[in-house]
Motif scaffolding. Structure first.
Motif, short mmCIF file in Angstrom:
data_model
loop_
_atom_site.label_atom_id
_atom_site.label_comp_id
_atom_site.label_asym_id
_atom_site.label_seq_id
_atom_site.Cartn_x
_atom_site.Cartn_y
_atom_site.Cartn_z
N LYS A 1 -9.30 23.01 -8.79
CA LYS A 1 -7.98 23.75 -8.75
C LYS A 1 -8.28 24.87 -7.52
O LYS A 1 -7.54 25.09 -6.43
N GLU B 1 -6.81 32.83 -6.72
CA GLU B 1 -6.64 31.28 -6.79
C GLU B 1 -8.01 30.69 -6.34
O GLU B 1 -8.00 29.33 -7.03
N TYR C 1 -6.92 24.64 -3.74
CA TYR C 1 -6.03 25.96 -3.34
C TYR C 1 -6.60 26.39 -1.89
O TYR C 1 -5.85 26.50 -1.04
#
Length: 118
Positions: A103, A23, A107
């Protein structure tokens, strides 16, 4: 102060180790969790601990790390199988961000903040 700073660094190392994943970098692997994490890690550490973002040129391109309270901290040095010669070239958030995306950054920041509180 110095002892408290050392504790902060230790906590950060543990929080990052728990937080790195696919991630936070597409290059992440179980065998090399710090791989590809330098830009995003430098940004998140800069958010939380302050200091400066610096860079050095390695065979694979620019490598980002942190400079806090007069000390160099490379939280992602373990990704490399080579010795790193630190050039201490001043960098900035914009340059480090070229190594990641919204993103991955969001994260990692949320995950590190959660892990720091544990």
């Amino acid at each position: 102060m110095e002892n408290n700073h050392s504790k902060q660094i230790e906590k950060m190392i543990k929080a990052l180790a728990k937080s790195w994943s696919l991630e936070s970098s597409s290059k992440w692997s179980k065998d090399n969790p710090a791989n590809g994490q330098c830009g995003v890690t430098a940004l998140v550490v800069n958010d939380i601990l302050g200091g400066e973002i610096r860079k050095t040129n390695l065979s694979g391109g620019w490598h980002f790390y942190n400079f806090i309270n007069g000390n160099l901290y490379d939280f992602t040095a373990s990704q490399f199988g080579e010795d790193i010669v630190y050039m201490d070239i001043p960098s900035n958030r914009d340059e480090a961000f070229l190594d990641t995306n919204d993103k991955q950054y969001n994260y990692l920041k949320q995950s590190v903040l959660i892990n720091l509180k544990l």
